[in-house]
Structures are given as C-alpha cells and as structure tokens.
Design an enzyme around this catalytic site. Structure first.
Site, mmCIF file in Angstrom:
data_model
loop_
_atom_site.group_PDB
_atom_site.id
_atom_site.type_symbol
_atom_site.label_atom_id
_atom_site.label_comp_id
_atom_site.label_asym_id
_atom_site.label_seq_id
_atom_site.Cartn_x
_atom_site.Cartn_y
_atom_site.Cartn_z
ATOM 1 N N HIS A 53 0.764 -1.194 -0.044
ATOM 2 C CA HIS A 53 -0.056 -0.124 0.063
ATOM 3 C C HIS A 53 1.039 1.447 -0.066
ATOM 4 O O HIS A 53 0.906 2.107 -0.869
ATOM 5 C CB HIS A 53 -1.034 0.146 1.078
ATOM 6 C CG HIS A 53 -1.780 1.143 1.456
ATOM 7 N ND1 HIS A 53 -3.181 1.117 0.850
ATOM 8 C CD2 HIS A 53 -1.436 2.438 1.993
ATOM 9 C CE1 HIS A 53 -3.518 2.515 1.253
ATOM 10 N NE2 HIS A 53 -2.732 3.213 1.836
ATOM 11 N N GLU A 54 1.767 1.471 0.915
ATOM 12 C CA GLU A 54 2.571 2.543 1.050
ATOM 13 C C GLU A 54 3.680 2.522 -0.311
ATOM 14 O O GLU A 54 3.896 3.917 -0.710
ATOM 15 C CB GLU A 54 3.704 2.439 2.163
ATOM 16 C CG GLU A 54 2.787 2.167 3.515
ATOM 17 C CD GLU A 54 1.676 3.423 3.650
ATOM 18 O OE1 GLU A 54 1.820 4.289 3.154
ATOM 19 O OE2 GLU A 54 0.739 3.326 4.590
ATOM 20 N N HIS A 109 1.802 4.596 -2.911
ATOM 21 C CA HIS A 109 1.922 5.819 -2.722
ATOM 22 C C HIS A 109 3.373 6.415 -3.211
ATOM 23 O O HIS A 109 3.359 7.536 -3.944
ATOM 24 C CB HIS A 109 1.853 6.223 -1.294
ATOM 25 C CG HIS A 109 0.599 6.112 -0.993
ATOM 26 N ND1 HIS A 109 -0.705 6.810 -1.380
ATOM 27 C CD2 HIS A 109 -0.037 5.449 0.389
ATOM 28 C CE1 HIS A 109 -1.516 6.459 -0.555
ATOM 29 N NE2 HIS A 109 -1.497 5.726 0.453
ATOM 30 N N ASP A 166 -4.966 7.100 -1.660
ATOM 31 C CA ASP A 166 -5.761 6.321 -0.864
ATOM 32 C C ASP A 166 -7.139 6.266 -1.535
ATOM 33 O O ASP A 166 -7.831 7.217 -2.268
ATOM 34 C CB ASP A 166 -5.929 6.852 0.364
ATOM 35 C CG ASP A 166 -4.926 6.662 1.504
ATOM 36 O OD1 ASP A 166 -4.248 5.753 1.255
ATOM 37 O OD2 ASP A 166 -4.726 7.487 2.353
#
Ligand code: NAG
Length: 947
Positions: free
Chosen positions: A160-161, A164, A171
């Site tokens: 997830h990170e 980014h 998100d």
C-alpha cells in the site's frame, strides 16, 4: 488554443516526476527488480538488532507479495539499511556512501504525533508523481502482532505504502480531503460506501447504536454516524491494496478491465485517488510510470527469487571540503564576500563533531587545509578561518578543485564516500579538466556535491553536478546583499540535520539594509521561546566600518564591549549569553563615514533550540532546479513548516524569487489547491510563473506569524483503515497557537533555459480538486455545491468563466464533459455563475435540479477558463441523490455522544472497536445496501432538461 492547453495538461502531470524528490536517493528498476532502496533509522533510536531483523523479514515477505501484486512485474532486489553512527560498529556494517537519513525512501523514526504508529507516506506531488518517504515507527515494527491486528499483514501494508511512494497512487478509502466522502450516490441510483473494488462486501453500521444506518435527508447519503465495515470472511475480491490491504483476499491494485469485477476500479467513488487521478485506476497510473510504460519490465517468466539482498550500512560524521574558486575574476569584492560568508559558516554554522577541509582552485588546485575536527572550543574553527585563501590567480580549473577535494576526503586510506564537497565558482572552466571530465571520479568516490553558482556567469554544469550527486545547487547573484550567499552556506548544513549530533542553528533573519550616507536604518527580529540559545547577530559590509546598536526586548542596549569586530573580513558579531530574551530585538546600522556613498550591511540572526520543546523549522524544495522554458515554463515551490513532525498551519509563507532582473514574492498556501495536494499538513505550495529571461533564479523562503493565526496542527490522522467516517473530521482537533515567530531559509536555485519572450497567454487555470456536495434538499429540489476558486494562470489571479456541467449519470460527464448540460444562472436558487472570485476563495451555489425522486441522481463537474479561453482540466466529479428521505429517528442520531465516542477511542481504539464490530457482524448475514429507500417520486419544476 486547445492545442496549447493540451500540452500544458501533459507537462503538468509530468513536471514533478522524479523532481519533487530530485534530491532523494534514487531507486533503479531493472528486469523487474528494484535496486538500491534506502531504509534509514533515525540517529536517536537506540541500538536494537530486533528492529533490523524484523525490517529484513517484512521486506522479504513483502517482496514476494509485490511480485504477485504486480502480475510478476516487480519485486525488491536490493535494499540498504542505514543504521545510526551511535550503534556499536559490527564487521558486517559497510561504510556509508551517498546514503543519508534525509534522502531515505523509508524512514524508521519516532512517531509523528498526528499519525501515532500509523504507517504513512509523505506525498507532495500529484497523480503519478513519486512520494517523498514512507514513515514506519519502531513500535509499529517491533509490536508486530498488535500492528497486524490493527493494520493487517505488514507485507501487504508495505505494498500500500509503495503504491504511494513509487507510483504516486492515493488512498481509495475516504479521507478528510475536501471532495472525499465516505458514501456517494451512484449512477444506478443507489448509495454505496467509498471503496475499490465495488465488489467488496460489508456492513453499514451506525457506530453509535450498532444498528442499521439511515440515509440523511440533508445529504442524500448515509448519516455521519454510519461506517462501512468490509466483511472479513467470505470476501473474494482481489483489489484493492490502496483500499483495504487488511482484507485477506485482497492482493493487488484495482485495474480497468471490466471483465474482471473482483479487481475492477470503482470510478465513481469520491476518494483521493479518483480525485487526484481523474478516476484513472491504480493499474493504469502504474502502467504510465517509467517503470512499466511502453511495456518496460514485462511479466517475468519462470521462477523468481524475490528475496532481497540486504546491506547494512552505518552512518558517519559530517565531512565537508570547501572547494573555493580563487581565479582572477574573483579578485576584490567577490572574494571579500565569499570570505565573509565562509567565515560565518566556519565560526557559527558548521556543527561540532564535523570535519572540514579547504581547497582552492584557479590554474590548478591547492589543498589549503586538510580535514580539521570541529571541537567544542573555537580553536579549530579559527584555524580554518585563518587558512581561507586571500589571493587570486589566472584561469579556472573546477575539475582540479573537485579532484583535490576528493583527495582530502581520501587521506590516510579513508573512504571518501558520503563526504560532501561545497564547490563555489564564478566562472566557466578554462583549464582542463572540467566538470564533465571528472564525473567518473566523482561517482566512484561516492561524494555529494553542493554547488554555489557565484554570479550568472558561473558554469551551468554546476547545477547538473549537484543534481547528479544528490547535492543541492544554489545561486548568488554577486550583488551587495550577501544574505543569499549566507543562506546557501547555512542550508548545506541545516537541510541535513540527521548527520549532526548537535542541534543546528536556525536562521531567524537574513537580509540587507541599505544605509544612505549619514543615516541610520533600523529593523527588528522576533526571537521566539522555542529558540534563544547561542543566538548570534552578524553584520557584514564592504567598505568603511559601520556603526551599530542592538537593543533587547526590555529596551536595554547590548554593551558595545560585547561586539566582536573583525576588521580583516568586515564582520561585527554579537553573541548573546545564556538564553536570549523572547521578543523583538531591534538593531540599528549607521553609515557615519561622510565620504562613503550609501552602504549595504548584511544582517544574519541565528539561534538554537532552547528547551525540550521542538522549535519551528522550515524546509524548502523546488519541483525542478533546471527549467526548460519551452516545454515547462513553471516551477512549483514548497515550504514545509513543522514543529517536530507536527505541521504548523496558517502561517504567512513567501517564496522570494530573485531573477536576473527583479525580485518577486510569491505567497505559498497550505489550502489543498494546486499545486498543494493536502490542506493543513504544513506543506505550503505555490507556482512561480515569473520567468523573464534565461539564467538563474535564487529562491528564499520567509515564514512569519505576523497575523497571529499560526497553529500547530495536532489533529489525529487515521490512515490505512477505511473506517473513518466523515464525522471524525471534527473529532476534537487540537490546535495550539504558536505565538509570534519568524524563519528564513534558502530554497536553492532554479536554472532556466530556452526562454522565449512570448506575451501570448498560454497558461490555463488550475484544475479544481475540491468540488463537493454540501447539502441536498428534496423539498426544495436543490443541491448546494462548493469549490475553491482557481486563477487565471494556474492558481494566480482570477479566472474569467466557469463551466459547471451536470448529467444524470457518471459516464456522460466523464467521457463527454463538453456536451453535458451547462448549469446557468437560470438554474440557480442562490449564487451567480458570472461572478468569479479570485483564486483561493470558497465558491458556493445552490442549484435547482429538474427532477427528484427514487431515480434522480445528478452528477456535477466544473472547470475554469481564462480570458484567452485556455481552460483547466475537468474537476473531480460529485453526485447528489434526490430521492425523498424521511427524517432520521432521534434515537439513531446523537452527535454529542458520537463525538465523545470518537474522542475517547482515538486511532488505536477505533481500530480495536473495528475489530469488535468485525466479530459482531461476522455471523450476521448480508444486508441490503440501501436500507431506507422510500417510494416517493414526482416532478416539481423541470427547468433543467436534457440531463
Ligand atoms: C450575475 O452577475 C452579473 C455580473 O455581475 C450581473 O450582471 C447579473 O445581473 C447577475 N445575475 C443575477 C441573476 O443576479
């Protein structure tokens, strides 16, 4: 003009690529493997082998998951972990090269109080632009089982990170960003929870009553107490990692292949990813990145060993060699100014525990001083000051200086890697080798090169040299105001606080006073209570001795016996003993010599942290230090204003851009309007559009709180969990006034090429990012819309016209904006579409829609035009449900208890609470999404047809 607009739309999405992070550690990507990922542990974190072992463990398992998530296209091949120099040295620790904490891709640091142990990624740029860093806390890593209970498996959280950080994804759950909402009305006339994919099943729960949710008659979506909990069992969806990495079945990112609904991107949901990326799926954004574009790095065939190779490297002390140009062109005032700045740097800026050497170059290079250890007394500093070169010689050999600088760092078999060169030159290379000829030696040595171009005649390769080695490039125009030069020297130290063991000086004032013959000029500086230790006032000038007075806040003058007058370099220094009194210090400079013309005195005031309390600090960044004007006539400037990790909001922040011809002050804002991507996060952003020629532009950032509005933002952020309802926007935000303060720092150089003097207006207004539905009313058949006005050129000035479009389904507006239904003044109950406010102003209109009832859902989007009919990209798309909704029964609505509940729970509590709810609903059977649909449909007034 359409063609032009298109070009600018393209560069806007690209111009920050790899540039917001241009001084970051560069990760390379070859044959599906990421190399050279840098994880750095903060210098103050105590030695802990478990920490390093767990980092290895989670990245190893995440690497395998990354391969799976990217359809066999990416994994982590090599990772370096930088441990603090205070840790006991071990034989397997390698020496640091250009790696440092401030350049790391992943930082392991104490918690940011707003986020707690919640992992997050700092992003400054827009869609598709890489983030700055991922922040993980030691607690998060060490308390593995607790962390995984709250945020789900660590390996999937890293994916997830990484989304980014690497690909500039955002998100896909609701956040507090304007335009984002927890629920939305869909094109199929239902109300859904914001999520990706839409195939994720779950329960809508009133978090206060633990009963069903009701639709809210004021908004057309679920009441603020309502939270959507994805089912933990029986879920079969594969996406998205950017929504709910904690869901067992989720292993990849949302894509745009509609034949596969389990991973299909939900275009309509109002989350930050759709807002920032114009509803493009994560996969589509990834496929446009350099990693995968044009089918680069196709799926790897066969078996892949995804286990990363880890290197542990240990940080070292700061080692700097000043590499100074003493060619003939520097003779006279230029050298005098250079010596003034270098002297201040050696006496007051460079921190104890560092090593400093000096090299000069002209026809050849000469070592003026080997590395000297900066000890706690002044002797070593004065040894270096005394060694500064004072004579000039013909020719300029920058390459010679660089090679000698590397040699000084390599003495006695030492490894030069990780050392800094600060190269200052005012000319072009006239004597080989030049910069290009020594670049291999520079790369082999692993040194970081900061450069100061001294006047516009300096070699343009200096900027490139800094960019390539991870250094910072600065520019000093060579004029009488040497504050720009002082700021550059200071920034080389203060932007890398992690290399220091000491707290560093913070610059409060840096400016010049022009004093006419026989006159006095006064100014003042505010010293706030977070600083005050080792406060130093320095005054430097060219020519005859100046006179000055310094008055403390209580009205007493500092005794002239305390002035340290250095007649060789023309500097007067005043050091304040103990802690300087908080308040305004007033200084007066007098030009007493009757023969001398007006004189310029450069004044610098620095001070250090005075208590345990973190001081307010400012860090500056420009999106790109080299501008090719013909393709990219704009630069974004960022100032990050923080107190520790906490954002300081509502401060007055200006970028002072000094061009070859003029000085322009550009206000920077933290309002979430382009180029700022998040409101109230302490990152102030703005575009500079004032280029008027080729050449160098120096950037300084000035921050103050003269409006007395600045506050430290301690409001908690809950990320990584899609359980935050809109209601937590007001979960007792904690804002603490900062009191008066002033700061200044250098933002480095912007170097412009291919300038064309083109008076044609070809800059379009920015994209509106925060269109939102604030209220719907069935009885009035109306929708209230709000957005923040953009400007004529990006976010500057006032646009000329809005195109606010409506449609009865999402696709119509998304694919055919221009032919949707234009909202005109005839459709408005309140507001006036012809009145356009200046950029940054909140705009509100109330629209009467043509129909209401069960099947009436309206979609809106907007864009702004300028007077040359350039127009911005289409905004985010919002929807409004116009069905009849009965009032919510009183027992299902209690805002006060709700707020109290959120406040007592906090982030951790919410997570645990969520766990209870999961358990609570585990056995409960699937419920209908739309719980309160009431048949009640008619037409009031059909003024807006053709939607
Ligand atoms: C809207 O504003 C324009 C320009 O100020 C004005 O001419 C017009 O009368 C206004 N329309 C309404 C409906 O108020």
């Amino acid at each position: 003009m359409k063609g032009t607009v298109h070009i600018f739309a393209i560069f806007l999405s690209l111009f920050c690529f790899g540039l917001c992070s241009w001084s970051r550690n560069q990760i390379t990507f070859t044959n599906g493997g990421y190399n050279n990922v840098l994880i750095a542990i903060n210098k103050d974190i105590p030695e802990n082998q478990q920490l390093v072992d767990t980092i290895k463990e989670i990245f190893t398992s995440a690497s395998e998951k990354l391969l799976n998530a990217t359809n066999k296209r990416a994994y982590w091949r090599s990772i370096s972990i930088l441990v603090p120099k205070s840790w006991q040295h071990k034989p397997e620790y390698e020496a640091v090269t250009s790696e440092s904490f401030d350049r790391a891709n992943v930082v392991i640091d104490f918690e940011n109080p707003r986020w707690g142990d919640n992992p997050y990624t700092k992003q400054l740029g827009g869609c598709g632009e890489p983030g700055e860093y991922i922040h993980l806390t030691p607690n998060y890593i060490l308390e593995k089982s607790m962390s995984e209970y709250i945020w789900g498996p660590m390996d999937k959280l890293l994916l997830h990170e990484w989304g980014h950080l690497r690909w500039g994804l955002f998100d896909e759950y609701t956040t507090s960003d304007p335009g984002s909402a927890p629920f939305y009305a869909t094109s199929s006339n239902t109300v859904e929870a914001t999520r990706c994919s839409l195939a994720i099943t779950g329960q809508y729960v009133n978090i206060f009553t633990l009963r069903d949710c009701y639709l809210d008659p004021d908004t057309g979506i679920y009441q603020p107490e309502c939270v959507f909990f994805p089912d933990v069992n029986g879920q079969t969806t594969k996406a998205s990692i950017m929504y709910g990495q904690f869901i067992d079945s989720v292993y990849t990112y949302c894509h745009s292949d509609s034949s596969d609904p389990l991973g299909y991107h939900n275009v309509e949901a109002p989350h930050k990813h759709n807002i920032m990326c114009s509803s493009k799926s994560s996969w589509d954004v990834m496929l446009e990145s350099d990693d995968f574009k044009n089918n680069a790095n196709p799926p790897i065939e066969g078996k892949v060993d995804t286990k990363p190779i880890f290197r542990i490297i240990q940080a070292r002390e700061r080692r700097v060699v000043l590499v100074l140009d003493t060619s003939d062109s520097m003779r006279g005032e230029r050298l005098e100014k250079l010596l003034q700045s270098a002297t201040q740097y050696l006496r007051y800026t460079i921190d104890e525990g560092s090593y400093v050497g000096i090299v000069e170059f002209n026809i050849a290079a000469y070592v003026v001083s080997e590395l000297v250890y900066i000890s706690d007394n002044n002797t070593s500093r004065e040894v270096l000051v005394a060694a500064l070169p004072v004579d000039t010689e013909r020719e300029t050999c920058i390459g010679c200086g660089i090679l000698d600088g590397i040699e000084v760092l390599s003495r006695n078999g030492d490894d030069p890697a990780g050392g800094y060169l600060l190269v200052i030159s005012d000319g072009k290379n006239t004597q080989p080798p030049g910069i290009k000829n020594v670049i291999d030696e520079v790369n082999n040595a692993g040194v970081i090169i900061d450069t100061i171009a001294f006047t516009n005649k300096a070699d343009t390769e200096l900027t490139t040299l800094s960019e390539e080695t991870g250094g910072i490039a600065f520019f000093f125009a060579g004029d009488s105001d040497i504050s720009v030069l002082n700021n550059a020297f200071t920034a080389t130290v203060t932007t890398r606080p992690d290399v220091s063991t000491q707290s560093l000086p913070i610059t409060l004032y840096s400016d010049s006073l022009k004093v006419p013959v026989g006159a006095n000029i006064s100014d003042s500086v505010f010293i706030d209570s977070t600083v005050g230790l080792e406060t130093v006032f320095t005054f430097s000038w060219i020519g005859t001795l100046i006179q000055l007075w310094l008055e403390s806040p209580d009205g007493n003058f500092v005794d002239q016996n305390q002035y340290i007058v250095d007649k060789d370099t023309n500097i007067i220094t005043i050091k304040i003993n103990d802690t300087a009194m908080t308040g305004y210090w007033v200084f007066t400079v007098a030009n007493v010599n009757k023969k001398s013309p007006s004189q310029v005195a450069t004044v610098t005031v620095t001070s250090k942290q005075s208590s345990k309390e973190d001081p307010i600090e400012v860090l500056a960044l420009v999106s790109d230090p080299s501008i090719n004007y013909s393709t990219e006539p704009v630069v974004a400037i960022y100032a990050i204003v923080t107190k520790g990790y906490l954002p300081v909001i509502n401060a007055q922040v200006f970028a002072v851009v000094q061009s070859p011809d003029a000085i322009e002050e550009v206000p920077l804002f933290d309002n979430g309007a382009e180029p700022d991507i998040t409101e109230d996060d302490g990152v102030y952003s703005g575009y500079y559009l004032g280029f008027s020629n080729n050449g160098r532009y120096s950037v300084a950032i000035k921050v103050n709180n003269s409006a007395q509005m600045a506050m430290v933002n301690m409001a908690k952020v809950t990320g990584s969990l899609p359980i935050k309802p809109e209601s937590t926007n007001d979960d007792l935000p904690v804002f603490e006034p900062t009191g008066m303060f002033v700061r200044i720092t250098s933002g480095g150089v912007i170097q412009v090429e291919n300038y064309v003097d083109n008076p044609k207006d070809n800059l379009a207004p920015s994209r509106i990012l925060d269109l939102s539905v604030v209220k719907t009313s069935y009885s009035e058949q109306s929708v209230v819309l709000q957005w923040t006005a953009v400007g004529d050129d990006f976010n500057k000035g006032t646009a000329t016209k809005y195109e606010l479009m409506a449609a009865s389904n999402y696709s119509k507006l998304f694919y055919d904006f221009a032919n949707s239904r234009l909202v005109t003044n005839d459709d408005l109950i309140l507001g006036n579409m012809s009145i356009i406010s200046p950029a940054g102003t909140r705009e509100t209109v109330t629209i009467r829609v043509p129909t209401r009832g069960e099947d009436a859902t309206y979609f809106f989007a907007i864009r702004a035009h300028d007077e040359s009919d350039n127009y911005g990209e289409v905004s985010n798309i919002v929807s409004a449900n116009m069905e009849y909704i009965p009032p919510i029964p009183a027992e299902n609505q209690d805002p006060e208890k709700r707020i109290a509940l959120w406040a007592t729970l906090g982030t951790l509590g919410i997570a645990i609470f969520a766990g209870i709810i999961f358990a609570f609903f585990r056995s409960s059977k699937q419920k209908k999404n739309k719980l309160n649909k009431v048949e009640h449909s008619d037409n009031v007034n059909n003024r807006m047809d053709n939607i």
